[in-house]
Motif scaffolding. Structure first.
Motif, mmCIF file in Angstrom:
data_model
loop_
_atom_site.group_PDB
_atom_site.id
_atom_site.type_symbol
_atom_site.label_atom_id
_atom_site.label_comp_id
_atom_site.label_asym_id
_atom_site.label_seq_id
_atom_site.Cartn_x
_atom_site.Cartn_y
_atom_site.Cartn_z
ATOM 1 N N ALA A 62 2.381 1.796 -3.482
ATOM 2 C CA ALA A 62 1.241 2.125 -4.262
ATOM 3 C C ALA A 62 0.642 3.518 -4.514
ATOM 4 O O ALA A 62 0.557 4.524 -5.097
ATOM 5 N N LEU A 73 -0.620 -5.989 -9.254
ATOM 6 C CA LEU A 73 0.309 -5.055 -9.388
ATOM 7 C C LEU A 73 1.800 -5.261 -9.425
ATOM 8 O O LEU A 73 2.983 -4.586 -10.063
ATOM 9 N N ILE A 133 -4.500 0.475 -4.118
ATOM 10 C CA ILE A 133 -3.180 -0.098 -5.199
ATOM 11 C C ILE A 133 -4.528 -0.613 -6.829
ATOM 12 O O ILE A 133 -3.554 -0.832 -7.463
ATOM 13 N N HIS A 146 0.802 -1.511 0.008
ATOM 14 C CA HIS A 146 0.229 0.279 -0.073
ATOM 15 C C HIS A 146 1.038 1.164 -0.200
ATOM 16 O O HIS A 146 0.749 2.425 -0.917
ATOM 17 N N GLN A 206 -2.802 -8.151 -4.688
ATOM 18 C CA GLN A 206 -1.343 -7.036 -4.316
ATOM 19 C C GLN A 206 -0.507 -8.421 -5.873
ATOM 20 O O GLN A 206 0.382 -7.729 -6.451
#
Length: 600
Positions: free
Chosen positions: A83, A220, A181, A80, A217
């Motif tokens: 991001a 990403l 994200i 987090h 996650q």
């Protein structure tokens, strides 16, 4: 000094590397030495490496260790935080105000639900929303994506809550942690230049606790990596216990399939637990599946784990208290002991037992939870006799159905306990609240830890107690599918491997199916009747002794210990010494008198 497998991981400065790190195997030491070696060997510059963990605390620990190794400048962050940094750098305008907690808007939304569901904990609703968002499921696809999954409230109401939550966020210009994200992924999908800059900046990635990665996650991470393979993934699928948030161990397990040339390292030397505890925990390994890891001890031998069944749940807390006192007398600080539960609903039994024994505790305090706060607030200005009516107004159920969220189960159990305590209390609401605080208030930073299995992950203690190892407790009655049961087994494995030297496993109801996998098939002992002559004789002796020594009777021996003495009927001090709760000091002080009372 690194062991051979740790050193092999450290020497593999180019990816892909998959480190399967068993509990207590020194994974943080391994990955920080590897990152340091990546810089020292000039495989990468410090500013080209991104190390990702799941908590700010873990990220800070990695950063601190790397600085001690002489390698400052490594970016260590959560998904987090990383991001957010990238959003703020590339986005044309700020992403919005970050919502620190979903609880406040969800409380307001929850107040609009029909009365039976109005008081459900906002945290249960938040967990369900996170389950969806971590799987990249928007409200429009929510109902069609549930499958066997069941939300904490009826599906149509949960969709209403989810949709209202997203709408309210948009109206207030809020974003939550999942949005950080998702928005970053969308940024990279729409701005190839921004993505190229990130890939040019970060050329090597280390991801800790990879068994806890979810689809959001992983998506990403895939954007960061592109077609490169400079990834070091570290984790233990045996400790994957966060499916309720969308986490899956499959990303860790499938990494060697995704990167066929990956270096795979198994860390199996354990630096935490005694050989006896590891042998006990390793009995679960054949059923855990995944990537087999059989922990090997490095510590000296210790005592065998204590296992005990009880005829009724009322006897279990007393035994645990006696065992805690015995270990404390033997030199283990209360702060080095922990009692673990499947849910917070079970903690109050032990808070009360520890309080009565004068033993401090910390952690899951009844008075800090939602039921106690709301009930006592609603009772202000009313007679205590109104407690049951007020509890019903707050949604107390006479029977607890299946498929409630775990926090709601805890709230229902707390409400029932509070009503029972209030109806037995003679005094005002203020006096009742003061009495509760004295018995159930937490001693911050002091005493025995009371924790759920989930909260205990990553921690370790000299002595660990695992009570209520029963069907419908562990495994939870909510766990019906093979995947859910597999996660319950992993929860138990996590609990067992928290213990460094002393481990105590107890049960009173129907034994958990996992006990058979641990090789425990002891039948529950027959209960001792209250009017048993031997039991009455021991209680009379204890009362006289307590009066003469001017101390509470339970300090001498708890009822559960007296009952166990009667069951075993020892005829010598050697046999009496084998009874749990009869430590060396008590054996020396009271042994002859106990045997005399038994012989009548």
């Amino acid at each position: 000094m690194l062991n051979s497998e740790q050193q092999r991981a450290v020497d593999a400065v180019r990816g892909p590397v998959c480190i399967l790190a068993g509990a207590g195997s020194g994974k943080t030491t391994t990955i920080t030495h590897r990152v340091a070696n990546q810089v020292e060997s000039r495989a990468f510059r410090a500013d080209e490496i991104l190390a990702v963990s799941f908590t700010d605390k873990a990220a800070g620990e990695m950063r601190g260790r790397l600085e001690l190794l002489g390698v400052p400048g490594i970016r260590c962050a959560t998904f987090h935080a990383a991001a957010l940094g990238q959003l703020r750098f590339f986005a044309s305008e700020p992403p919005g105000r970050i919502l620190a907690s979903k609880a406040l808007p969800l409380r307001h939304i929850g107040n609009s639900l029909p009365r039976p569901y109005r008081f459900r904990p906002a945290a249960d609703l938040a967990t369900e929303i996170e389950w969806a968002k971590n799987r990249r499921i928007p409200p429009s696809e929510y109902l069609g994506s549930l499958g066997e999954h069941r939300p904490p409230i009826p599906e149509d109401l949960m969709l209403r809550v989810y949709s209202s939550y997203e709408r309210r966020k948009s109206e207030q210009d809020w974003i939550d942690f999942e949005d950080l994200i998702e928005l970053t992924i969308q940024l990279f999908d729409s701005d190839a230049g921004a993505l190229e800059q990130v890939r040019d900046r970060y050329r090597a990635f280390t991801v800790d606790e990879y068994q806890d990665v979810n689809l959001l996650q992983q998506t990403l991470l895939d954007r960061w990596l592109g077609d490169r393979d400079e990834l070091c993934a570290v984790g233990d699928d045996y400790q994957s216990i966060y499916a309720f948030t969308g986490a899956s161990p499959e990303y860790l397990l499938e990494m060697p399939k995704r990167f066929l040339h990956a270096t795979v390292v198994r860390l199996e030397e354990n630096y935490r637990s005694t050989p006896e505890i590891l042998e006990f925990a390793n009995r679960l390994v054949p059923k855990l599946g995944g990537a087999e890891k059989v922990l090997r001890p490095t510590r000296p031998a210790g005592p065998e784990p204590v296992t005990r069944s009880f005829a009724g749940p009322e006897l279990e807390p007393g035994f645990v208290v006696e065992r805690i006192r015995e270990l404390h007398d033997g030199g283990i600080a209360y702060e080095e002991m922990a009692i673990l539960f499947r849910t917070n609903a079970r903690s109050a039994d032990y808070e009360e037992a520890l309080s009565e024994a004068g033993i401090p505790s910390q952690g899951a305090a009844l008075m800090a939870r939602q039921a106690a706060k709301q009930l006592l607030k609603a009772l202000r200005g009313l007679p205590l006799s109104d407690v049951r009516r007020v509890a019903r107004d707050q949604g107390m159920l006479e029977t607890i159905p299946d498929r409630l969220g775990e926090r709601e189960v805890t709230r229902q159990n707390d409400l029932a306990r509070l009503v029972k305590l209030a109806e037995a209390f003679d005094g005002t609401v203020d006096e009742f609240a003061a009495n509760l605080e004295e018995r159930f208030g937490s001693h911050a930073g002091r005493g025995v830890h009371l924790l759920t299995y989930h909260r205990a992950k990553g921690l370790e203690f000299e002595a660990v107690f695992l009570p209520r190892l029963e069907e419908k407790e562990l495994p939870s009655k909510l766990s019906k599918t093979p995947d859910a049961l597999a996660e319950e087994r992993r929860l138990l494995y996590v609990g067992l491997t928290r213990a460094k030297r002393e481990l105590t496993v107890t049960w009173a109801g129907k034994p958990s199916r996992f006990l058979a996998e641990l090789g425990l098939r002891e039948p529950a002992a027959k209960p001792v009747e209250p009017d048993d002559p031997a039991y009455e004789a021991l209680k009379s002796w204890r009362l006289e002794t307590a009066r003469s020594e001017e101390k509470p009777a339970y300090v001498i021996f708890h009822n559960s210990t007296l009952a166990e003495i009667v069951r075993r009927a020892p005829r010598s001090k050697e046999e009496l010494a084998a009874v749990p709760g009869v430590g060396p000091a008590k054996l020396e002080r009271y042994g002859d008198a106990v045997l005399a009372a038994l012989s009548g």
